[in-house]
Motif scaffolding. Structure first.
Motif, PDB file in Angstrom:
ATOM      1  N   ARG A 291     -34.835  -7.405 -34.597  1.00  0.00           N
ATOM      2  CA  ARG A 291     -34.724  -6.244 -35.473  1.00  0.00           C
ATOM      3  C   ARG A 291     -33.274  -5.813 -35.546  1.00  0.00           C
ATOM      4  O   ARG A 291     -32.579  -5.777 -34.522  1.00  0.00           O
TER       5      ARG A 291
ATOM      6  N   ILE B 195     -35.058  -0.516 -51.268  1.00  0.00           N
ATOM      7  CA  ILE B 195     -35.644   0.760 -50.873  1.00  0.00           C
ATOM      8  C   ILE B 195     -35.157   1.825 -51.850  1.00  0.00           C
ATOM      9  O   ILE B 195     -33.966   1.861 -52.178  1.00  0.00           O
TER      10      ILE B 195
ATOM     11  N   SER C 134     -35.015   4.933 -43.507  1.00  0.00           N
ATOM     12  CA  SER C 134     -35.247   6.217 -42.857  1.00  0.00           C
ATOM     13  C   SER C 134     -34.091   7.152 -43.136  1.00  0.00           C
ATOM     14  O   SER C 134     -32.957   6.722 -43.379  1.00  0.00           O
TER      15      SER C 134
ATOM     16  N   ASP D  84     -42.824  -5.556 -45.991  1.00  0.00           N
ATOM     17  CA  ASP D  84     -42.789  -4.359 -45.159  1.00  0.00           C
ATOM     18  C   ASP D  84     -41.924  -4.538 -43.917  1.00  0.00           C
ATOM     19  O   ASP D  84     -41.839  -3.643 -43.070  1.00  0.00           O
ATOM     20  N   ARG D  85     -41.272  -5.685 -43.800  1.00  0.00           N
ATOM     21  CA  ARG D  85     -40.278  -5.871 -42.731  1.00  0.00           C
ATOM     22  C   ARG D  85     -39.038  -4.999 -42.993  1.00  0.00           C
ATOM     23  O   ARG D  85     -38.247  -4.749 -42.078  1.00  0.00           O
TER      24      ARG D  85
ATOM     25  N   SER E 179     -37.518  -1.384 -44.020  1.00  0.00           N
ATOM     26  CA  SER E 179     -37.891   0.028 -44.050  1.00  0.00           C
ATOM     27  C   SER E 179     -36.635   0.893 -44.046  1.00  0.00           C
ATOM     28  O   SER E 179     -35.611   0.520 -43.467  1.00  0.00           O
TER      29      SER E 179
ATOM     30  N   ILE F  41     -37.172   6.037 -48.414  1.00  0.00           N
ATOM     31  CA  ILE F  41     -38.178   5.361 -47.594  1.00  0.00           C
ATOM     32  C   ILE F  41     -39.145   4.473 -48.366  1.00  0.00           C
ATOM     33  O   ILE F  41     -39.993   3.811 -47.762  1.00  0.00           O
ATOM     34  N   ASN F  42     -39.039   4.434 -49.686  1.00  0.00           N
ATOM     35  CA  ASN F  42     -40.044   3.748 -50.494  1.00  0.00           C
ATOM     36  C   ASN F  42     -39.657   2.310 -50.831  1.00  0.00           C
ATOM     37  O   ASN F  42     -38.513   2.041 -51.200  1.00  0.00           O
ATOM     38  N   ARG F  43     -40.651   1.425 -50.706  1.00  0.00           N
ATOM     39  CA  ARG F  43     -40.427   0.014 -51.036  1.00  0.00           C
ATOM     40  C   ARG F  43     -41.008  -0.309 -52.398  1.00  0.00           C
ATOM     41  O   ARG F  43     -42.184  -0.010 -52.645  1.00  0.00           O
TER      42      ARG F  43
ATOM     43  N   THR G 154     -30.560  -2.837 -37.596  1.00  0.00           N
ATOM     44  CA  THR G 154     -30.466  -1.650 -38.435  1.00  0.00           C
ATOM     45  C   THR G 154     -29.072  -1.572 -39.041  1.00  0.00           C
ATOM     46  O   THR G 154     -28.087  -1.998 -38.424  1.00  0.00           O
TER      47      THR G 154
ATOM     48  N   THR H 230     -37.035  -5.868 -39.620  1.00  0.00           N
ATOM     49  CA  THR H 230     -37.690  -6.431 -38.456  1.00  0.00           C
ATOM     50  C   THR H 230     -38.085  -7.878 -38.733  1.00  0.00           C
ATOM     51  O   THR H 230     -38.155  -8.307 -39.886  1.00  0.00           O
TER      52      THR H 230
END
Lengths: 111, 123
Positions: free
Chosen positions: A17, A50, A67, A62-63, A65, A54-56, A19, A78
């Motif tokens: 993962r 995104i 925030s 969904d890996r 995301s 927060i929206n895909r 970020t 991830t």
């Protein structure tokens, strides 16, 4: 120098993962404007990853995301895959510049 | 499927002019605001201009204000960028991008992109 600040590079091994952060100021992210993220694979046009923090969009795994907490914004990936190797950009609106602004981009290397 | 196809790029001398076009298909072009975003060689993305669905409202980055003009022909599903007084620093790939709303909103994002057209300003 970009209005939004991203790390120039990040790296991770397959399956890990990572970020990517995007820092702004009181005239953009700190003012509450939404942040959006784009992926640019080598030699291709950017692709929306995104939106609205927060929206895909449909079709984005969904890996990926996003925030946002206060003035802190980040993109998480991830289960890293080789195909994720790309440049990633954040984008928002800046009230001082009265325009849309991008981060300088982060190059993701999958080791 | 949304498709955006830019054209009109090329080599132009400093001080010259160029008009870019972006042909849209796969969606109701007249219902969405559109934008131009550029990327200088080896550099990041930079917003250039946005235009509302009707063409009645336009916005420009300070770096191009007074030199570039966005317009659209909804009957031809085509977006344009007229670029005058070109400078070396305008050298970039220019992307047209669709925004998800009729009007230009501060929270806008760019949900579909064309493949880009390269503009080179050099003598």
């Amino acid at each position: 120098q970009s209005v939004l600040t991203q790390p120039p590079s990040v790296s991770g091994a397959p399956g890990q993962r990572v970020t990517i952060s995007c820092a702004g100021s009181s005239s953009n992210i700190g003012a509450g404007y939404d942040v959006h993220w784009y992926q640019q694979l080598p030699g291709t046009a950017p692709k929306l990853l995104i939106y609205g923090n927060i929206n895909r969009p449909s079709g984005v795994p969904d890996r990926f995301s996003g925030s946002k907490s206060g003035t802190s914004v980040s993109l998480a990936i991830t289960g890293l895959q080789a195909e994720d190797e790309a440049d990633y950009y954040c984008q928002s609106y800046d009230s001082r510049l009265t325009g849309w602004v991008f981060g300088g981009g982060t190059k993701l290397t999958v080791l | 499927e949304v498709q955006l196809l830019e054209s009109g790029g090329g080599l132009v001398q400093p001080g010259g002019s160029l008009r870019l076009s972006c042909a849209a298909s796969g969606f109701t072009f007249s219902s969405y605001a559109m934008s131009w975003v550029r990327q200088a060689p080896g550099e990041g993305l930079a917003w250039v201009s946005s235009i509302s669905s009707s063409g009645g409202s336009t916005y420009y980055a300070d770096s191009v204000k007074g030199r570039f003009t966005s317009s659209r022909d909804n009957s031809k599903n085509t977006l344009y960028l007229q670029m005058n007084s070109l400078r070396a620093e305008d050298t970039a790939v220019y992307y047209c991008a669709k925004t998800p709303t009729i009007a230009i909103l501060v929270g806008n994002w760019f949900d579909s992109w064309g493949q880009g057209t390269l503009v080179t300003v050099s003598s």
